[in-house]
Design a protein around this motif. Structure first.
Motif, PDB file in Angstrom:
ATOM      1  N   TYR A  60      47.333 134.566  70.649  1.00  0.00           N
ATOM      2  CA  TYR A  60      45.933 134.769  70.269  1.00  0.00           C
ATOM      3  C   TYR A  60      45.158 133.478  70.478  1.00  0.00           C
ATOM      4  O   TYR A  60      45.626 132.386  70.127  1.00  0.00           O
ATOM      5  N   SER A  61      43.962 133.609  71.064  1.00  0.00           N
ATOM      6  CA  SER A  61      43.038 132.492  71.240  1.00  0.00           C
ATOM      7  C   SER A  61      41.711 132.882  70.607  1.00  0.00           C
ATOM      8  O   SER A  61      41.172 133.961  70.883  1.00  0.00           O
ATOM      9  N   LYS A  62      41.153 131.988  69.791  1.00  0.00           N
ATOM     10  CA  LYS A  62      39.928 132.308  69.059  1.00  0.00           C
ATOM     11  C   LYS A  62      38.680 132.137  69.896  1.00  0.00           C
ATOM     12  O   LYS A  62      37.742 132.940  69.817  1.00  0.00           O
ATOM     13  N   SER A  63      38.633 131.094  70.706  1.00  0.00           N
ATOM     14  CA  SER A  63      37.429 130.826  71.488  1.00  0.00           C
ATOM     15  C   SER A  63      37.800 130.358  72.893  1.00  0.00           C
ATOM     16  O   SER A  63      38.319 129.251  73.065  1.00  0.00           O
ATOM     17  N   PRO A  64      37.557 131.221  73.913  1.00  0.00           N
ATOM     18  CA  PRO A  64      37.058 132.585  73.786  1.00  0.00           C
ATOM     19  C   PRO A  64      38.128 133.493  73.174  1.00  0.00           C
ATOM     20  O   PRO A  64      39.326 133.246  73.344  1.00  0.00           O
ATOM     21  N   GLU A  65      37.692 134.543  72.492  1.00  0.00           N
ATOM     22  CA  GLU A  65      38.645 135.399  71.785  1.00  0.00           C
ATOM     23  C   GLU A  65      39.433 136.247  72.777  1.00  0.00           C
ATOM     24  O   GLU A  65      38.877 137.080  73.492  1.00  0.00           O
ATOM     25  N   LYS A  66      40.722 135.999  72.824  1.00  0.00           N
ATOM     26  CA  LYS A  66      41.628 136.741  73.696  1.00  0.00           C
ATOM     27  C   LYS A  66      42.949 136.942  72.964  1.00  0.00           C
ATOM     28  O   LYS A  66      43.334 136.119  72.125  1.00  0.00           O
ATOM     29  N   GLU A  67      43.648 138.016  73.304  1.00  0.00           N
ATOM     30  CA  GLU A  67      44.977 138.225  72.760  1.00  0.00           C
ATOM     31  C   GLU A  67      45.858 138.875  73.817  1.00  0.00           C
ATOM     32  O   GLU A  67      45.372 139.586  74.696  1.00  0.00           O
TER      33      GLU A  67
END
Length: 809
Positions: free
Chosen positions: A210-217
């Motif tokens: 999971y990455s918050k910025s940019p939001e990706k999963e």
């Protein structure tokens, strides 16, 4: 005998005798049921603990408990519940024992309250339990994994379904003796009081990023293993359906969708409005973490709400450290007798908590009073939890090809032994081998084939399926008695090529009807697997009712042969079609379609204008369809797929161009249609399926090419049709429609005594159309257009739908 050898043996024996008490410490096991003395009913979520220790558990939904310890100093059992007198019972250390406990209400305290002016009424104001839950709600966002910039973890997902309490003597009966190896594989220890006979098992190991910025999963599947019943049973499709029923539970979400129903989380923003909360205990864990045990129960016991306990940290984060969610026995939950969700959280190095294990179990049965049924258990274990460790952008891009690869689905036993984050019981481990043996038994294959024909409508052969069976025979006023026979190929023949066909004959009109299609997959996958990429060509010659919209059923279905009112307006159709479909990983897709369509009136239907009667009409069209369905998931089968309902909208844009002169096409026109579909979850008010659609035809066309509003004269309810409208009753060349199906899930009826006992549910359907017919398509103004049909007595049967219209559903 060698003395040296005997000396070593003697030393080992002395060492073994000295160490035996340490290696095999005595275990105290206590089980039983906690009963309410006032009404003799079992008491769920009562705290049972060994006095003087931190070892304690709550009773289950049926008041049962099972607790154990190796501490030989533990000689008393403490049983406690708010509003009841504590019970302390002597136990025998190192023994297995059954102790049933009866708890008495604190009658003296209640009597004292009555003297001062009546019973104390529960309220939120000045309630320390409610103040605590509001602190939990206030801190929800920072306790979720999404509060970190980056999160990654391993996830081991195990799903099991079993028959419950199957008779031990069943294998002795002559018919079942050959299946003894299945029937003897029992689990009597995993769930107290229930005898499990496993019939389905699936395991999946994956890595989540999971990455918050940019939001990706991204979820990368590392291994997947499931039982295989053979071609007649689609285990993968079953797994998708089971996962939809047993959705992952995130207690930090306001709403938790499970068992196809929406439950309000006990820590939802509005939970104090629907739940009662009680502080029932304070606990100190082994690492000296102080927790508050917070019990909760629905204000209305029939509402779709949980009851149970959550354990809250007092470190300033007000995080959930453990949760036990159950349901009240009065809930009408789709044949679910009992359901329980257990959530365990562990502490991160920064002091925050993340989910480490989730157990969701449910016991199904037609009758809640009977012990037999089906038991489902989904256990998800999380490991290797890492936060705030960034990776390259490519790490967060999903790879559907890798997730669906054969390598992922055929991992070795060594891989599973090394990578499972949980263990398989001996009974579970036997399931794979037993089902492999079962599927090769001729008697089982025959039984399965018959069941597939009865329930799915297809009789499976190796490379071809015959069906659907409910279309073999039908009847209507034009064709009379109609026989039909057909089928389709399966992936066992080819994943790249797919064929479907049928032939039918009407004994009244003495005409043959038939259909043939061929599909070629461009990505060497089944055409039903996501993402689709295929070419298809087809030809169909058959009858059709103008304006009939059947969604997922065939017009030749026997049960749809029965219709109300006059039903003698049909079309004979010759339909050539070529189409290309392409889907992307983002769930955006497009399709290009070329079709040539010849329509000839049948029955009392006719085509007539100022030049006389027209025997048929031919149309040539090119169509472009764009669809975007973010985060869409499917029940994915071998030769079908069905979208899983979700909160995400689906957008569809369709453009059609009629081409005059091409392949005898008679008209130039354009048709533009836009549609949005969305399921709206309304917490305790259930959910609503909403569809909004708009359409406009540009150009002059006869009435068979206008928008014929979807009517229904059958006795079956159609979701997207106007069910009290007659076929061909209304037409137009532009419209805006809205369809709403609201499911309240018993929200109102559960509060009415009689309806509450009946366990009825409320469904409200609203359908409205704003439509019109422009002057250029009005046959009263343009005699060259086909005139609207009239009955034999001259009474009009087709009308232009001008202005708003609210047809009854």
């Amino acid at each position: 005998m060698n003395f040296k050898y005997r000396s070593k043996e003697f030393i080992f024996l002395i060492f073994f005798l000295l160490c035996t008490p340490l290696l095999f410490a005595q275990t105290t096991r206590v089980s039983g049921v906690v009963i309410d003395a006032s009404n003799k009913q079992p008491m769920p979520f009562v705290t049972v603990s060994f006095q003087g220790t931190t070892i304690g558990i709550p009773t289950d939904n049926n008041g049962k408990y099972r607790i154990s310890t190796t501490n030989t100093a533990s000689n008393k059992l403490r049983v406690a519940f708010v509003g009841y007198k504590d019970a302390t019972i002597d136990i025998v250390p190192g023994k297995d024992q059954v102790i049933n406990v009866t708890l008495s209400p604190e009658t003296e305290e209640l009597a004292e309250v009555d003297i001062k002016g009546g019973k104390v009424k529960y309220r939120n104001k000045d309630n320390p339990a409610v103040e605590l839950i509001r602190k939990v709600i206030e801190n929800k966002n920072k306790n979720r994994p999404e509060s970190y910039n980056y999160v990654e973890y391993r996830e081991y997902d195990k799903m099991q379904f079993s028959f419950t309490n199957v008779s031990n003597t069943l294998a002795d009966k002559k018919f079942f003796q050959k299946y003894r190896f299945i029937l003897d594989n029992r689990d009597t220890t995993s769930v107290p009081g229930i005898n499990l006979l496993p019939i389905y098992l699936e395991e999946r190991l994956s890595q989540y990023y999971y990455s918050k910025s940019p939001e990706k999963e991204k979820t990368r599947i590392l291994g997947q293993k499931t039982v295989d019943y053979g071609g007649s049973v689609d285990a993968e499709g079953l797994g998708s359906f089971f996962k939809y029923m047993y959705s992952k539970v995130d207690i930090y979400d306001n709403n938790i969708n499970i068992m196809t129903n929406n439950f309000l989380s006990p820590i939802a923003d509005e939970s104090p409005t629907f739940y009662k909360f009680f502080i029932t205990d304070t606990i100190t864990t082994e690492n000296n973490t102080k927790l508050v045990e917070l019990s909760f129960t629905p204000r209305n016991l029939q509402d779709m709400l949980f009851q149970g306990k959550i354990y809250i940290t007092l470190d300033g984060n007000y995080a959930v450290q453990k949760a036990k969610l159950g349901i009240n026995k009065n809930i009408n939950l789709n044949f679910v007798k009992t359901m329980e969700v257990d959530l365990d959280f562990v502490q991160n190095p920064d002091g925050r908590y993340h989910l480490s294990k989730s157990n969701t179990l449910a016991d199904f049965g037609i009758s809640k009073s009977k012990s037999s049924g089906v038991f489902g258990l989904r256990t998800i274990t999380y490991g290797n939890y890492i936060v705030n460790k960034p990776h390259p952008d490519t790490t967060y891009i999903n790879d559907a090809e890798a997730n669906a690869s054969d390598e992922v689905k055929h991992r070795s036993e060594q891989f599973w032994e090394q990578n499972r984050l949980d263990t398989l019981t001996k009974t579970e481990a036997n399931v794979y081998h037993n089902i492999d043996s079962l599927k090769n038994m001729p008697s089982f294959k025959r039984t399965l084939d018959i069941a597939t024909l009865l329930f799915a409508g297809y009789y499976p052969l190796k490379y071809f399926e015959i069906g659907p069976s409910n279309t073999f025979y039908s009847f209507n006023p034009i064709e009379g008695f109609k026989l039909r026979f057909g089928g389709r190929t399966t992936p066992e023949l080819s994943k790249r090529y797919y064929f479907e066909t049928y032939a039918a004959y009407g004994f009244k009109d003495d005409k043959w009807k038939y259909f043939l299609s061929g599909t070629y997959s461009l990505n060497n996958k089944s055409i039903y697997k996501f993402p689709q990429d295929y070419l298809r060509a087809s030809f169909q010659r058959d009858t059709k009712i103008p304006g009939l919209n059947l969604q997922f059923v065939q017009q030749d279905n026997f049960f749809l042969s029965f219709k109300r009112g006059v039903n003698d307006k049909y079309l004979y159709n010759d339909y050539y079609k070529f189409d290309y479909v392409h889907e992307y990983e983002s769930h955006f897709s497009y399709s290009l379609e070329f079709r040539n369509w010849k329509q000839s009136p049948a029955g009392s239907l006719y085509f007539i204008n100022n030049t006389g009667t027209i025997p048929s009409m031919t149309t040539t069209e090119v169509d472009l369809n764009l669809r975007y369905a973010p985060n869409e998931e499917f029940y994915q089968g071998k030769i079908y797929r069905v979208p899983v309902p979700s909160k995400y909208p689906v957008f569809t844009l369709d453009y059609t161009q009629g081409i005059k002169g091409a392949f005898n096409g008679s008209y130039n026109y354009q048709n533009l249609r836009f549609r949005i579909d969305k399921r709206v979850y309304l917490s305790q008010l259930g959910y609503a399926d909403v569809s909004v659609e708009a359409d406009k035809i540009f150009g002059q066309v006869p009435y068979p090419l206008l928008d014929i509003f979807a009517a229904n004269q059958t006795y079956a309810y159609s979701l997207y049709s106007y069910n009290l409208m007659n076929f061909l009753e209304f037409v137009g060349d532009h419209y805006e429609t809205v369809n709403i199906d609201q499911h309240f899930m018993g929200f109102f009826f559960n509060k009415i005594p009689l309806f509450k006992k009946l366990k009825w549910r409320e469904v409200v359907s609203f359908k409205a159309a704003w439509a019109g017919l422009s002057d250029q398509n009005n046959p009263a103004l343009h005699p060259s257009l086909y005139q609207f049909p009239v009955a034999a007595n001259g009474q009009p049967i087709t009308y232009a739908l001008n202005g708003s219209h609210f047809p009854a559903a």
